[in-house]
Design a protein around this motif. Structure first.
Motif: not given
Ligand code: GLU
Length: 319
Positions: A10, A12, A14, A46, A192, A196, A210, A214
């Protein structure tokens, strides 16, 4: 064929700010990784982080990614429309007493630090563990955070498809973490980490890609997958794009927003070439098409080190 037989990842973004060079690199590589093996890409907006979310940034993010040539499959999943689903799953964790309400302020947590914290986040010393989960008058009046109880201290491990084995004792390096907040008006907003995990599970994501800032969240999220009896996806963390000062790319390093290049009527080939060069996919100074990167993409070619963006790079790219 089971759901999980399909490779699915995906994008994602923000919408708390405009997409910049760092986001472009992560999203490009995510897309290349999926498409190079005939996999699917899910788009997830997000937009849960209320005060900082800006409506116009949502459309801008889609336009920026399309400009780069990236596409996605199926319906866009918009987090702000899924609060009811999140709330139901949060309630389930509450009923199982896996979470507890926390009334500590940031200053309280800071004051309780026994050792200097090496990461970005403060280590929560689990002060409020043992608080009752039943909503009571204090919560309604003051609001509270809800923390996931990590239990006893232990080393957690996962295999990262880019970084190799990762291990940490997050009970010590992060402590019980926030998965929701109750506002003073009594509204529960899921945060989050939980949103998530719920979404990645529901979308059938087989590999989460990502940036490496993270990795810490990944340890937390794996604990949530287990708590919710979800199967844990694979994870791949890419080197972060940083400024010459070693810090995460930001405004102080100069304008690196994709919308800025678009507004100037630039075509994406130069940026694709530069990104491709930083990933070992094409020579320096090349201008390339997305298809060319796709035809040579190999995750093993990507250097392990973080990418440093200089003022000269930004000038070359036309910022
Ligand atoms: N929305 C996050 C970001 O833009 C990404 C979160 C994730 O990939 O799990 O940095």
């Amino acid at each position: 064929m089971s759901e999980r037989a399909v490779y699915r990842t995906r994008l994602a973004p923000s919408p708390t700010g405009a997409l910049h060079l760092g986001n472009a690199r992560t999203f490009l590589l995510t897309w290349l990784r999926a498409r190079s093996q005939g996999g699917e890409v899910v788009m997830r907006m997000e937009d849960l982080d209320h005060p900082r979310v800006k409506a116009e940034k949502v459309e801008q993010a889609y336009a920026d990614l399309h400009w780069l040539g990236l596409n996605w499959d199926g319906q866009i999943l918009v987090q702000s429309r899924r609060k009811k689903i999140y709330r139901e799953i949060f309630d389930k964790l509450c009923r199982r007493e896996m979470v507890y309400p926390c009334f500590c302020s940031r200053a309280d947590i800071q004051a309780a630090q026994s050792a200097p914290n090496l990461g970005d986040d403060l280590v929560y010393p689990n002060t409020c563990r043992g608080n009752n989960t039943k909503i009571n008058a204090v919560m309604a009046e003051r609001g509270c955070a809800w923390r996931f109880n990590l239990g006893a201290s232990r080393i957690l491990k996962y295999y990262d498809n880019f970084m190799g084995w990762q291990e940490a004792d997050i009970t010590r390096t992060s402590g019980d973490f926030v998965i929701a907040r109750t506002t003073v008006s009594g509204l529960v907003n899921v945060a989050y980490q939980l949103a998530c995990v719920i979404d990645d599970n529901e979308s059938g994501i087989t590999e989460v890609i990502r940036a490496d800032d993270l990795v810490n969240s990944t340890f937390r999220q794996i604990e949530l997958y287990k708590a919710l009896d979800y199967s844990v996806p694979e994870f791949l963390h890419l080197p972060l794009v940083i400024g010459a000062d070693g810090r995460r790319l930001a405004k102080r390093h100069g304008d690196s927003r994709l919308s800025c290049l678009r507004a100037r009527g630039q075509r994406p080939q130069r940026l694709l070439g530069w990104l491709g060069y930083t990933c070992g996919l094409c020579p320096e100074g090349a201008e390339v098409e997305l298809d060319e990167l796709l035809s040579v993409f190999d995750i093993n070619l990507i250097p392990k080190s973080r990418v440093i963006v200089t003022a000269a790079d930004l000038e070359y790219l036309g910022f």
